[in-house]
Design an enzyme around this catalytic site. Structure first.
Site, PDB file in Angstrom:
ATOM      1  N   GLY A 133       9.672   6.197   7.628  1.00 53.23           N
ATOM      2  CA  GLY A 133       8.379   7.405   8.664  1.00 53.23           C
ATOM      3  C   GLY A 133       7.464   8.213   7.845  1.00 53.23           C
ATOM      4  CB  SER A 135       1.780   5.303   6.455  1.00 52.05           C
ATOM      5  OG  SER A 135       1.434   4.736   4.834  1.00 52.05           O
ATOM      6  CB  SER A 168       8.229  -2.036   8.931  1.00 49.09           C
ATOM      7  OG  SER A 168       7.444  -2.200   8.702  1.00 49.09           O
ATOM      8  CD  GLU A 250       8.741  -0.046  -0.527  1.00 47.78           C
ATOM      9  OE1 GLU A 250       8.442  -1.161   0.348  1.00 47.78           O
ATOM     10  OE2 GLU A 250       8.009   0.685  -1.130  1.00 47.78           O
ATOM     11  CB  SER A 378      -3.694   0.334  -1.571  1.00 49.23           C
ATOM     12  OG  SER A 378      -4.171   1.387  -2.398  1.00 49.23           O
ATOM     13  CD  GLU A 380      -7.134  -0.735  -3.579  1.00 50.93           C
ATOM     14  OE1 GLU A 380      -8.153  -1.642  -3.524  1.00 50.93           O
ATOM     15  OE2 GLU A 380      -6.460  -0.912  -3.329  1.00 50.93           O
TER      16      GLU A 380
END
Length: 396
Positions: A133, A135, A168, A250, A378, A380
């Site tokens: 949990g 984003s 997910s 990760e 991302s 960026e």
């Protein structure tokens, strides 16, 4: 440190290979090759049972230390061996990845002894599944803008209220680790806590699947309305440090298994290019050769990082790895459709059926890989991390 495989690793590889061959039969034979990106809905009950099968063999949590939690003890090279063998036989997509590879290392680094004893054994047995949990709408790549809040009630429990998105496997998970704002009035990275929230709270947690371009719903929206949490990992208000530590875990050994999967996907693209004659096109051939060379480079970079090479380990290493594989996988998806020409735009489904939106493996690969440069941080954001933490450029 020189990264290489020895005699013990070869013996471990034989054991792993034999175990997988003996167990991917019967009920589990039909789950082989299922559950990957874009096909997360396939073989759900068999894959959940497969987690328990892996747990009974001690194959979950190989890198967790001395085996106190029901896991086998394995060094880094043996963890790599297991990941490679698992990917090579196209064993079922893992439901327990988030608990095993994200939460467990985080608890080992930041959790209390009581938390480790409570949560790690059920993960090792394949019994409890987790989701992440992080984003939120308006706080994805800029995670520090999150607004989900948690307040203590009179019994000392945390009450979580807010919304998470792109979560997910939330529709399957038993638990969710939630980054929430626990200090009223705090801003950005301050005042956040890392909470462990049980998902079985009817009326307090609502999970809504998000239908994707692939037609499947791996991702979900999760709404918390006073959901109860008792455990904080690390210090209250110190959740940002824990959350960032988790993101570093990760990109560990599991990236090598991911690359074995990439290798198999590339092999299928080459096969299609031969079958269609596209391999005779020098432009297509050059793109395929470049993909092969880049994949080898990613493997060598991952091995150097795991081996502790001084020039491969640092604050920017996880970001470099994410940039490499995200863009590579996206380009692979583009080539996968290019080699098939105009026919790649036509699905294999029965257009008169109730749900005609069916895709084959290559079409799923193309559509799902569009997200590779966004989720998990991302491109960026990864470039900003490298600029600030490695190159020492001024912060935004």
């Amino acid at each position: 440190m020189e990264f290489g495989f020895g005699a013990e690793d070869d013996a471990f590889r034989r054991e792993a290979r034999e175990w997988l061959e003996e167990h991917l039969v019967g009920r589990f034979a039909g789950a082989v090759g299922r559950g990957g990106p874009g096909s997360e809905h396939e073989g759900a009950s068999e894959r959940r049972a497969w987690e328990r099968e892996l747990g009974s063999g001690g194959w979950i949590g190989l890198g967790w230390g001395d085996g106190s939690y029901g896991n086998r003890v394995a060094g880094v090279t043996q963890q790599v061996v297991w990941a490679e063998e698992y990917a090579r036989v196209r064993a079922p997509g893992r439901y327990g990845h988030i608990g095993e590879n994200l939460l467990a290392p985080t608890l080992l680094a930041y959790g209390s002894a009581e938390q480790r004893q409570r949560f790690l054994p059920p993960i090792a047995r394949g019994e409890e599944l987790w989701c992440q949990g992080y984003s939120e709408p308006g706080a994805g790549s800029d995670l520090a803008s999150l607004r989900t809040a948690a307040e203590r009630d009179r019994d000392g429990r945390w009450r979580v209220t807010g919304q998470k998105v792109w979560t997910s496997l939330a529709h399957e998970a038993d638990w969710c680790f939630v980054l929430a704002r626990t200090e009223a009035g705090s801003v950005r990275h301050r005042g956040l806590s890392f909470l462990l929230v049980p998902m079985d709270q009817p009326g307090r947690i609502d999970v809504r699947p998000i239908r994707q371009l692939t037609g499947t719903s791996e991702f979900n929206e999760v709404f918390f309305d006073g959901a109860v949490a008792r455990d904080v990992v690390g210090e209250t208000g110190g959740g940002w440090r824990v959350a960032m530590g988790l993101l570093g875990f990760e990109r560990g050994v599991s990236t090598l298994a991911q690359q074995i999967g990439f290798e198999e996907e590339l092999r299928r693209v080459v096969r299609d290019a031969r079958d269609t004659g596209a391999l005779d096109d020098p432009v297509i051939a050059e793109r395929i050769v470049r993909l092969w060379a880049e994949l080898r480079t990613m493997r060598f970079n991952a091995l150097r990082t795991l081996g502790g090479a001084a020039d491969a380990v640092g604050p920017g290493a996880p970001s470099v790895a994410k940039l490499l594989w995200g863009g590579w996988h996206q380009r692979l998806g583009e080539v996968a459709l290019s080699v098939r020409g105009a026919g790649a735009a036509v699905g294999p489904g029965d257009w008169s059926a109730e749900d005609p939106y069916q895709l084959d493996e290559q079409q799923r690969l193309f559509l799902f890989s569009r997200a590779d440069t966004i989720y998990g941080g991302s491109d960026e954001i990864q470039r900003t991390i490298i600029a600030e933490r490695v190159l020492g450029l001024p912060r935004e």
